[in-house]
Design a protein around this motif. Structure first.
Motif, PDB file in Angstrom:
ATOM      1  N   SER A   1      68.071  24.411  55.084  1.00 10.07           N
ATOM      2  CA  SER A   1      67.973  22.966  54.858  1.00 10.07           C
ATOM      3  C   SER A   1      67.360  22.292  56.079  1.00 10.07           C
ATOM      4  N   GLY A   2      66.807  21.103  55.872  1.00 11.01           N
ATOM      5  CA  GLY A   2      66.217  20.348  56.968  1.00 11.01           C
ATOM      6  C   GLY A   2      64.718  20.218  56.837  1.00 11.01           C
ATOM      7  N   VAL A   3      64.085  19.731  57.899  1.00 10.22           N
ATOM      8  CA  VAL A   3      62.648  19.466  57.904  1.00 10.22           C
ATOM      9  C   VAL A   3      61.885  20.733  58.302  1.00 10.22           C
ATOM     10  N   HIS A   4      60.869  21.074  57.523  1.00 10.63           N
ATOM     11  CA  HIS A   4      60.008  22.225  57.782  1.00 10.63           C
ATOM     12  C   HIS A   4      58.567  21.761  57.950  1.00 10.63           C
ATOM     13  N   LEU A   5      57.817  22.523  58.726  1.00 13.63           N
ATOM     14  CA  LEU A   5      56.382  22.292  58.861  1.00 13.63           C
ATOM     15  C   LEU A   5      55.641  23.407  58.149  1.00 13.63           C
ATOM     16  N   LEU A   6      54.926  23.049  57.091  1.00 10.20           N
ATOM     17  CA  LEU A   6      54.106  23.992  56.336  1.00 10.20           C
ATOM     18  C   LEU A   6      52.728  24.043  56.990  1.00 10.20           C
ATOM     19  N   THR A   7      52.299  25.226  57.382  1.00 14.35           N
ATOM     20  CA  THR A   7      50.953  25.415  57.934  1.00 14.35           C
ATOM     21  C   THR A   7      50.208  26.399  57.044  1.00 14.35           C
ATOM     22  N   PHE A   8      49.051  25.971  56.559  1.00 14.70           N
ATOM     23  CA  PHE A   8      48.278  26.791  55.628  1.00 14.70           C
ATOM     24  C   PHE A   8      46.910  27.062  56.236  1.00 14.70           C
ATOM     25  N   GLU A   9      46.569  28.348  56.392  1.00 12.09           N
ATOM     26  CA  GLU A   9      45.274  28.745  56.950  1.00 12.09           C
ATOM     27  C   GLU A   9      44.487  29.527  55.918  1.00 12.09           C
ATOM     28  N   ILE A  10      43.193  29.197  55.827  1.00  6.54           N
ATOM     29  CA  ILE A  10      42.296  29.856  54.879  1.00  6.54           C
ATOM     30  C   ILE A  10      41.167  30.520  55.658  1.00  6.54           C
ATOM     31  N   GLU A  11      40.950  31.788  55.375  1.00  4.54           N
ATOM     32  CA  GLU A  11      39.891  32.515  56.062  1.00  4.54           C
ATOM     33  C   GLU A  11      38.523  32.032  55.601  1.00  4.54           C
ATOM     34  N   LYS A  12      37.646  31.768  56.555  1.00  3.46           N
ATOM     35  CA  LYS A  12      36.283  31.350  56.224  1.00  3.46           C
ATOM     36  C   LYS A  12      35.467  32.597  55.920  1.00  3.46           C
ATOM     37  N   THR A  13      35.013  32.704  54.677  1.00  2.00           N
ATOM     38  CA  THR A  13      34.194  33.848  54.285  1.00  2.00           C
ATOM     39  C   THR A  13      32.733  33.433  54.216  1.00  2.00           C
ATOM     40  N   ASP A  14      31.834  34.348  54.554  1.00  2.00           N
ATOM     41  CA  ASP A  14      30.405  34.048  54.604  1.00  2.00           C
ATOM     42  C   ASP A  14      29.876  33.652  53.236  1.00  2.00           C
ATOM     43  N   GLY A  15      29.070  32.593  53.232  1.00  2.00           N
ATOM     44  CA  GLY A  15      28.384  32.186  52.019  1.00  2.00           C
ATOM     45  C   GLY A  15      29.250  31.494  51.000  1.00  2.00           C
ATOM     46  N   SER A  16      30.481  31.153  51.338  1.00  2.00           N
ATOM     47  CA  SER A  16      31.379  30.526  50.370  1.00  2.00           C
ATOM     48  C   SER A  16      31.714  29.104  50.793  1.00  2.00           C
ATOM     49  N   GLU A  17      31.968  28.271  49.808  1.00  2.00           N
ATOM     50  CA  GLU A  17      32.394  26.904  50.050  1.00  2.00           C
ATOM     51  C   GLU A  17      33.885  26.793  49.764  1.00  2.00           C
ATOM     52  N   PRO A  18      34.585  25.958  50.508  1.00  4.83           N
ATOM     53  CA  PRO A  18      36.036  25.843  50.293  1.00  4.83           C
ATOM     54  C   PRO A  18      36.377  25.205  48.957  1.00  4.83           C
ATOM     55  N   VAL A  19      37.482  25.628  48.391  1.00  2.00           N
ATOM     56  CA  VAL A  19      38.012  25.005  47.185  1.00  2.00           C
ATOM     57  C   VAL A  19      39.380  24.440  47.526  1.00  2.00           C
ATOM     58  N   ALA A  20      39.885  23.577  46.653  1.00  2.00           N
ATOM     59  CA  ALA A  20      41.186  22.974  46.896  1.00  2.00           C
ATOM     60  C   ALA A  20      42.279  24.035  46.908  1.00  2.00           C
ATOM     61  N   SER A  21      43.210  23.890  47.850  1.00  2.00           N
ATOM     62  CA  SER A  21      44.391  24.742  47.910  1.00  2.00           C
ATOM     63  C   SER A  21      45.569  23.973  47.339  1.00  2.00           C
ATOM     64  N   LYS A  22      46.503  24.687  46.737  1.00  2.00           N
ATOM     65  CA  LYS A  22      47.725  24.062  46.247  1.00  2.00           C
ATOM     66  C   LYS A  22      48.907  24.923  46.636  1.00  2.00           C
ATOM     67  N   VAL A  23      49.926  24.287  47.207  1.00  2.00           N
ATOM     68  CA  VAL A  23      51.153  24.977  47.598  1.00  2.00           C
ATOM     69  C   VAL A  23      52.332  24.224  46.997  1.00  2.00           C
ATOM     70  N   SER A  24      53.233  24.953  46.359  1.00  3.70           N
ATOM     71  CA  SER A  24      54.445  24.337  45.830  1.00  3.70           C
ATOM     72  C   SER A  24      55.657  25.126  46.300  1.00  3.70           C
ATOM     73  N   ILE A  25      56.721  24.389  46.638  1.00  2.00           N
ATOM     74  CA  ILE A  25      57.995  24.968  47.056  1.00  2.00           C
ATOM     75  C   ILE A  25      59.074  24.345  46.187  1.00  2.00           C
ATOM     76  N   SER A  26      59.841  25.171  45.502  1.00  2.00           N
ATOM     77  CA  SER A  26      60.854  24.624  44.600  1.00  2.00           C
ATOM     78  C   SER A  26      62.170  25.380  44.728  1.00  2.00           C
ATOM     79  N   SER A  27      63.261  24.627  44.540  1.00  2.00           N
ATOM     80  CA  SER A  27      64.599  25.187  44.498  1.00  2.00           C
ATOM     81  C   SER A  27      65.366  24.432  43.423  1.00  2.00           C
ATOM     82  N   GLU A  28      66.666  24.653  43.339  1.00  2.00           N
ATOM     83  CA  GLU A  28      67.446  23.967  42.319  1.00  2.00           C
ATOM     84  C   GLU A  28      67.449  22.449  42.539  1.00  2.00           C
ATOM     85  N   LYS A  29      67.337  22.021  43.798  1.00  2.00           N
ATOM     86  CA  LYS A  29      67.429  20.596  44.089  1.00  2.00           C
ATOM     87  C   LYS A  29      66.137  19.952  44.573  1.00  2.00           C
TER      88      LYS A  29
END
Length: 264
Positions: A71-99
């Protein structure tokens, strides 16, 4: 914070656009970004994080796992590897529990992508609160190889005035805000959407009635109600009733700055 209000806000925000979250603060600046690649459905949760107290989960493509979070405050850090010749797409992260249900998207406009790469990767952050210890279900959507970890927000020794700036979704460090009246100047450039939230040390969002993000929630739309890339600026009065350590969550797909100053 009322779970239904928070869930409604996030759902409404996601209907507007895919956005992102991490940046810099007072003398330091952090840029982030999201991007695509080849999907390989092999998640690799790691139970032995490297001495920083964070819990790690990595893979490529859409992945889902269950991991214990306190419980408490968390810092979510998300890193995406840059691959040659590709453009970034939207990322989505979800965290769920009973509450608790938390969902956040990260993205960048084409105008800011070149400046959003750090050490060869795109990176964004977001701070969230869990109301109790739980085995949470974590789901990630991103084509390129990625790494997600949960740690704790940093803290700086300072009071307003404070200035933060960056590119993409960002959770700033905690800083002390005494009770009083303040002015929050918010600017966004080369963006379609910007949202600014103020969270106290216990994870409670500063509320304005039923609004989770009273400081700014703005999408640039044309006459056909379609999002377009542009600039945004506003100044919002803020009243802090109880002095505490606070952080800003900025959700934006462009570059941004937030100046928080006492009203004299």
């Amino acid at each position: 914070m009322d779970r239904r209000v928070f869930t409604f806000y996030l759902a409404f925000f996601l209907l507007l656009t895919g956005c992102t979250v991490f940046a810099g603060c007072v003398g330091e600046e952090t840029n982030q970004q999201a991007q695509p690649g080849t999907a390989t459905p092999t998640p690799t949760p790691r139970a032995e994080p490297p001495n920083d107290g964070a819990v790690y989960f990595s893979g490529a493509g859409d992945q889902k796992t269950v991991m214990p979070l306190s419980s408490g405050v968390h810092l979510l850090t998300f890193e995406i590897e840059k691959t040659d010749g590709s453009e970034p797409v939207a990322s989505k992260v979800s965290i769920s529990s009973e509450k608790d249900d938390i969902m956040v998207e990260g993205n960048y406009t084409a105008e800011v992508r070149p400046d959003a790469i750090i050490d060869g990767n795109y990176r964004w952050t977001y701070a969230f609160m869990l109301s109790e210890d739980a085995n949470t279900t974590v789901e990630v959507s991103q084509l390129a190889p990625w790494t997600l970890h949960f740690g704790v927000p940093k803290m700086i020794n300072g009071i307003p005035p404070q200035t933060f700036s960056g590119i993409g979704n960002t959770a700033t460090p905690f800083f002390m805000i005494p009770a009083g009246n303040y002015s929050c100047q918010i600017k966004g450039e080369n963006m379609t959407v910007i949202s600014v939230e103020l969270m106290d040390y216990n994870g409670t969002m500063l509320m304005d009635g039923d609004l989770v993000a009273p400081l700014a929630f703005h999408g640039l739309r044309n006459d056909d109600f379609e999002l377009y890339v542009g600039d945004y600026a506003t100044t919002v009065p803020v009243t802090i009733k109880e002095g505490d350590n606070y952080l800003f969550n900025i959700v934006c797909d462009g570059s941004w700055s937030v100046e928080f100053s006492p009203v004299k």
